[in-house]
Design a protein around this motif. Structure first.
Motif, PDB file in Angstrom:
ATOM      1  N   ARG A   1       0.834  -1.199   0.000  1.00  0.00           N
ATOM      2  CA  ARG A   1       0.000   0.000   0.000  1.00  0.00           C
ATOM      3  C   ARG A   1       0.876   1.259   0.000  1.00  0.00           C
ATOM      4  O   ARG A   1       0.606   2.214  -0.715  1.00  0.00           O
ATOM      5  N   THR A   2       1.945   1.209   0.807  1.00  0.00           N
ATOM      6  CA  THR A   2       2.897   2.328   0.826  1.00  0.00           C
ATOM      7  C   THR A   2       3.496   2.508  -0.566  1.00  0.00           C
ATOM      8  O   THR A   2       3.567   3.619  -1.092  1.00  0.00           O
ATOM      9  N   ALA A   3       3.921   1.389  -1.155  1.00  0.00           N
ATOM     10  CA  ALA A   3       4.570   1.449  -2.472  1.00  0.00           C
ATOM     11  C   ALA A   3       3.605   1.984  -3.536  1.00  0.00           C
ATOM     12  O   ALA A   3       3.930   2.922  -4.263  1.00  0.00           O
ATOM     13  N   VAL A   4       2.414   1.402  -3.593  1.00  0.00           N
ATOM     14  CA  VAL A   4       1.455   1.795  -4.634  1.00  0.00           C
ATOM     15  C   VAL A   4       1.123   3.282  -4.497  1.00  0.00           C
ATOM     16  O   VAL A   4       1.113   4.018  -5.497  1.00  0.00           O
ATOM     17  N   ASN A   5       0.929   3.726  -3.274  1.00  0.00           N
ATOM     18  CA  ASN A   5       0.550   5.127  -3.095  1.00  0.00           C
ATOM     19  C   ASN A   5       1.699   6.095  -3.356  1.00  0.00           C
ATOM     20  O   ASN A   5       1.480   7.197  -3.841  1.00  0.00           O
ATOM     21  N   GLN A   6       2.925   5.673  -3.062  1.00  0.00           N
ATOM     22  CA  GLN A   6       4.052   6.553  -3.399  1.00  0.00           C
ATOM     23  C   GLN A   6       4.225   6.650  -4.917  1.00  0.00           C
ATOM     24  O   GLN A   6       4.520   7.714  -5.443  1.00  0.00           O
ATOM     25  N   VAL A   7       4.018   5.534  -5.601  1.00  0.00           N
ATOM     26  CA  VAL A   7       4.113   5.535  -7.059  1.00  0.00           C
ATOM     27  C   VAL A   7       2.996   6.394  -7.653  1.00  0.00           C
ATOM     28  O   VAL A   7       3.216   7.215  -8.546  1.00  0.00           O
TER      29      VAL A   7
ATOM     30  N   GLY B   1       1.102  11.695 -10.053  1.00  0.00           N
ATOM     31  CA  GLY B   1       0.051  12.699  -9.942  1.00  0.00           C
ATOM     32  C   GLY B   1      -1.345  12.127  -9.750  1.00  0.00           C
ATOM     33  O   GLY B   1      -2.333  12.765 -10.095  1.00  0.00           O
ATOM     34  N   LEU B   2      -1.424  10.917  -9.202  1.00  0.00           N
ATOM     35  CA  LEU B   2      -2.739  10.298  -8.969  1.00  0.00           C
ATOM     36  C   LEU B   2      -3.091  10.361  -7.486  1.00  0.00           C
ATOM     37  O   LEU B   2      -2.219  10.419  -6.634  1.00  0.00           O
ATOM     38  N   GLU B   3      -4.371  10.339  -7.209  1.00  0.00           N
ATOM     39  CA  GLU B   3      -4.854  10.293  -5.822  1.00  0.00           C
ATOM     40  C   GLU B   3      -4.411   8.992  -5.164  1.00  0.00           C
ATOM     41  O   GLU B   3      -4.397   7.946  -5.824  1.00  0.00           O
ATOM     42  N   PRO B   4      -4.077   9.020  -3.879  1.00  0.00           N
ATOM     43  CA  PRO B   4      -3.776   7.747  -3.212  1.00  0.00           C
ATOM     44  C   PRO B   4      -5.023   6.864  -3.124  1.00  0.00           C
ATOM     45  O   PRO B   4      -6.144   7.381  -3.109  1.00  0.00           O
ATOM     46  N   LEU B   5      -4.813   5.570  -3.113  1.00  0.00           N
ATOM     47  CA  LEU B   5      -5.947   4.645  -2.989  1.00  0.00           C
ATOM     48  C   LEU B   5      -6.318   4.523  -1.518  1.00  0.00           C
ATOM     49  O   LEU B   5      -5.457   4.351  -0.666  1.00  0.00           O
ATOM     50  N   ASP B   6      -7.618   4.597  -1.229  1.00  0.00           N
ATOM     51  CA  ASP B   6      -8.034   4.360   0.155  1.00  0.00           C
ATOM     52  C   ASP B   6      -8.044   2.855   0.416  1.00  0.00           C
ATOM     53  O   ASP B   6      -7.844   2.052  -0.499  1.00  0.00           O
ATOM     54  N   ALA B   7      -8.285   2.497   1.672  1.00  0.00           N
ATOM     55  CA  ALA B   7      -8.166   1.092   2.073  1.00  0.00           C
ATOM     56  C   ALA B   7      -9.079   0.179   1.244  1.00  0.00           C
ATOM     57  O   ALA B   7      -8.682  -0.909   0.828  1.00  0.00           O
ATOM     58  N   VAL B   8     -10.293   0.661   0.983  1.00  0.00           N
ATOM     59  CA  VAL B   8     -11.264  -0.176   0.264  1.00  0.00           C
ATOM     60  C   VAL B   8     -10.820  -0.413  -1.177  1.00  0.00           C
ATOM     61  O   VAL B   8     -10.779  -1.546  -1.659  1.00  0.00           O
ATOM     62  N   LYS B   9     -10.448   0.684  -1.855  1.00  0.00           N
ATOM     63  CA  LYS B   9     -10.019   0.556  -3.255  1.00  0.00           C
ATOM     64  C   LYS B   9      -8.744  -0.279  -3.356  1.00  0.00           C
ATOM     65  O   LYS B   9      -8.586  -1.070  -4.277  1.00  0.00           O
ATOM     66  N   PHE B  10      -7.875  -0.074  -2.390  1.00  0.00           N
ATOM     67  CA  PHE B  10      -6.629  -0.830  -2.409  1.00  0.00           C
ATOM     68  C   PHE B  10      -6.901  -2.322  -2.287  1.00  0.00           C
ATOM     69  O   PHE B  10      -6.353  -3.133  -3.030  1.00  0.00           O
ATOM     70  N   LEU B  11      -7.785  -2.664  -1.346  1.00  0.00           N
ATOM     71  CA  LEU B  11      -8.089  -4.088  -1.140  1.00  0.00           C
ATOM     72  C   LEU B  11      -8.750  -4.714  -2.360  1.00  0.00           C
ATOM     73  O   LEU B  11      -8.445  -5.857  -2.714  1.00  0.00           O
ATOM     74  N   SER B  12      -9.614  -3.950  -3.026  1.00  0.00           N
ATOM     75  CA  SER B  12     -10.274  -4.556  -4.180  1.00  0.00           C
ATOM     76  C   SER B  12      -9.281  -4.717  -5.334  1.00  0.00           C
ATOM     77  O   SER B  12      -9.349  -5.704  -6.072  1.00  0.00           O
ATOM     78  N   LEU B  13      -8.346  -3.761  -5.460  1.00  0.00           N
ATOM     79  CA  LEU B  13      -7.290  -3.920  -6.470  1.00  0.00           C
ATOM     80  C   LEU B  13      -6.446  -5.157  -6.153  1.00  0.00           C
ATOM     81  O   LEU B  13      -6.105  -5.953  -7.028  1.00  0.00           O
ATOM     82  N   MET B  14      -6.164  -5.315  -4.870  1.00  0.00           N
ATOM     83  CA  MET B  14      -5.346  -6.448  -4.456  1.00  0.00           C
ATOM     84  C   MET B  14      -6.030  -7.777  -4.781  1.00  0.00           C
ATOM     85  O   MET B  14      -5.413  -8.686  -5.319  1.00  0.00           O
TER      86      MET B  14
END
Lengths: 417, 253
Positions: free
Chosen positions: B100-106, B111-124
């Motif tokens: 999550r740290t990596a994806v959001n830093q990338v 220039g993209l919004e960070p993923l919240d916990a829900v969006k991150f989990l569904s991507l995962m």
């Protein structure tokens, strides 16, 4: 005000002994003087010399003109707690907000409620006992479970004097449970010597925690003594988080006086600059079937210095003792130092004791792995260091306090300290 | 997309790469093969920015930027992904938290919004299917106690999460049994598109049955001594590396 030279530090400190002060304690100082590096227990921590160089005014700091607002500002975020305030070392009933069902009383220098034996006749502890002005005695009655933690707030600032001497006794009767959190809040960055002591007695089957945070003033000198007598089936847990200070010495002694005792000592020190923190711990197993656990971890940067000395005594009667000790360190710079020494003295023959200490560096390969996934170096470092150090915080009981510590630790690890 | 010109690199003063030239375009799969010690892994490491390797000569441009000028994290954020030959075990850091740290830093870099916990989990969840990786594995410490196959699958899973434009697989197939190899290759193939490229570094031709390369290059003694199509890999499988070595050694004499 006395201006001192190298030769009269003992005299200067002795002069601060209270007129009605504990004469036995004063005698200890006269006999032993204050420790130098020739003293085995102070080999790596020359606090006496630091005091000589940083303290000019050898008298107790005067209470500050504090208001309730100053107290509110010093509170830990989201922590719902009773508050006992020490104003420059002296108990202030007016500024405290006490809870129901336990007693908090003022203690003058002539009336110590009890005294726990100090194996080392430490002169700083003796000085504390002989020179404090207004101490506090907390009594938790039988079967009382405190519903809130007790926050012991030291609001400090050097003024006419640079000595600050808080003194606290806690007596926990049978079947009690309580969490005490000690936080010092420095009003500025002037040097002072905070020479505090806490003596705790627990009767049988009590569960007591004593937490301490040292994160205030990089000019501060501190000597803290925490001594406990723990009776049958009782658990006592100490925790200390050290982040800032000039030189800090923490002595912790757990006397496990009966069977079924559990003593836990946890510590975390994240040091930068020239900060020097020395943790000396003792646990004394005297009767069968007791347990002790000890975990201290440290991360040291710049020219900081850490000292860990962990003594475990297992007396002849203390069969079936389990005693564990662990001290792990990461050095982030070539100039940072750690001196770590486990000391086990075992007279019983049917015991389980283990100890270990490690000192290493940050895993560069792991850091590169994180960077290769897009995590910047600073954050990668913080992530790895937190992974190393964070488990010490898992032992904390009060959620808001734990969050507070996690936040302090992560902030510190996130800077290039 | 990637252009390597006359790349020389050394480790502690010992030259390992001695003039590599390689052009990789979007949509292509390049295989780099070669005997042990030929410099394959060094090339992968230099591209990812490992500090022990010193580039002594040459240049590398990636999407018209000077790749060698970027920190390892910025290379990753620009879209370079290295699947490690030996993924590192990191006790105390959970895979989920790390990713999550990596994806959001990338994302922040792009220039993209960070993923919240829900969006991150569904991507995962979506990407986990690609490499048939179990959620339980991801709640554990990163790679700690993972089997060899699990570690490699985790690499491809991370690749899926970070959506790189250039993936470098450093001997991802080494040590994998046939089932694990199939799963890993399948993941890589599904991630392939016209917009990204893959460099497969391998010692074994077997992998190329699953990930079919457009080009095969043979690295020997720090240089690419032969390039061809997948038929070259077949030939290597049949005849080994000796004939290439002989040819190359003759050429330098």
């Amino acid at each position: 005000m006395t201006t001192i030279t190298k030769d009269n530090i003992t005299d200067s400190l002795l002069a601060t002994v209270h007129p009605n002060g504990n004469s036995e304690a004063a005698q200890v100082i006269r006999e032993n003087g204050f420790p130098t590096t020739k003293h085995e227990e102070y080999k790596f921590t020359n606090i006496t010399k630091r005091i000589e160089s940083k303290i000019q005014s050898f008298q107790q700091a005067k209470p500050l003109g504090l208001t309730q607002q100053d107290v509110s500002k010093a509170m830990i975020k989201d922590l719902d707690a009773d508050v006992v305030v020490f104003n420059n070392g002296q108990f202030s009933a007016e500024l405290s907000s006490l809870g129901e069902g336990y007693a908090v009383t003022n203690v003058t220098n002539s009336e110590a409620p009890f005294s726990i034996k100090d194996l080392y006749d430490d002169s700083y502890l003796a000085l504390n006992k002989a020179s404090f002005e207004k101490g506090v005695f907390i009594q938790v009655p039988k079967n009382k479970v405190l519903d809130k933690p007790v926050l012991l707030l030291n609001l400090v600032k050097a003024n006419d004097g640079q000595l600050i001497t808080p003194k606290l006794w806690i007596d926990c009767a049978e079947n009690t449970e309580a969490v005490f959190i000690e936080q010092t809040v420095s009003q500025d960055e002037q040097a002072y010597l905070l020479n505090g002591s806490v003596e705790i007695k627990t009767a049988s089957n009590s569960h007591i925690h004593y937490y301490r945070v040292q994160n205030q003033n990089n000019e501060a000198l501190e000597v803290n003594n925490l001594l406990t007598d723990i009776h049958r089936d009782s658990t006592f847990t100490s925790f200390v988080l050290s982040l800032e200070g000039d030189m800090i010495r923490n002595n912790v002694t757990l006397n496990l006086l009966d069977s079924g005792c559990e003593g836990n000592m946890y510590g975390l020190y994240l040091l930068g600059g020239k900060t020097h923190v020395d943790n000396h711990t003792n646990v004394d197993h005297t009767k069968p079937h007791s347990e002790s656990n000890e975990l201290y971890k440290g991360v040291l940067a710049d020219t900081s210095r850490g000292v860990f000395n962990g003594k475990i005594f297992v007396r002849e009667d203390a069969q079936k003792t389990n005693a564990f000790q662990q001290n792990n360190n990461i050095l982030l710079s070539d100039e940072a130092t750690i001196n770590t020494k486990p000391q086990l003295e075992i007279w019983a023959d049917d015991v389980k004791c283990s100890h270990g200490c490690t000192t290493g560096q940050l895993d560069e390969e792991a850091l590169f792995y994180l960077q290769a996934r897009g995590i910047d170096k600073k954050q990668g470092k913080a992530l790895l260091l937190y992974a190393f150090a964070g488990d010490v915080l898992e032992h904390l009981k009060i959620e808001a306090f734990k969050e507070y510590c996690i936040d302090l630790v992560q902030k510190k690890l996130g800077t290039n300290f | 997309m990637l252009s390597i010109k006359n790349l020389h690199a050394s480790v502690e003063g010992t030259p390992i790469l001695k003039g590599i030239n390689l052009e990789v375009k979007a949509g292509e799969v390049h295989a780099i093969m070669g005997p042990n010690g030929s410099g394959k892994s060094t090339l992968a490491s230099v591209l990812a920015g490992r500090e022990e390797y010193e580039v002594t000569e040459g240049e590398v441009s990636f999407k018209s930027k000077d790749l060698l000028d970027l920190s390892p994290e910025d290379r990753a954020r620009e879209g370079v992904f290295l699947a490690f030959q030996y993924p590192v075990e990191i006790p105390g850091v959970s895979s989920t938290n790390f990713l999550r740290t990596a994806v959001n830093q990338v994302r922040e870099y792009r220039g993209l919004e960070p993923l919240d916990a829900v969006k991150f989990l569904s991507l995962m969840k979506e990407k986990m299917k690609l490499v048939e990786i179990d959620q339980k594995l991801l709640s554990r410490s990163l790679n700690e106690g993972f089997s060899g196959g699990e570690k490699k699958r985790n690499e491809i899973f991370q690749m899926a999460m970070l959506e790189p434009t250039l993936s470098i697989l450093d001997e991802t197939d080494s040590g994998l049994d046939i089932d694990a190899l199939r799963i890993v290759s399948n993941g890589v193939n599904q991630l392939k598109s016209d917009n990204n490229a893959t460099i497969v570094v391998t010692h074994y031709q077997r992998l190329l049955d699953y990930i079919v390369p457009d080009f095969v290059h043979v690295l020997y003694n720090g240089k690419i001594v032969k390039s061809g199509t997948k038929e070259l890999a077949m030939e290597l499988e049949e005849k080994g590396y000796d004939w290439i070595k002989e040819e190359a050694d003759k050429a330098t004499v």
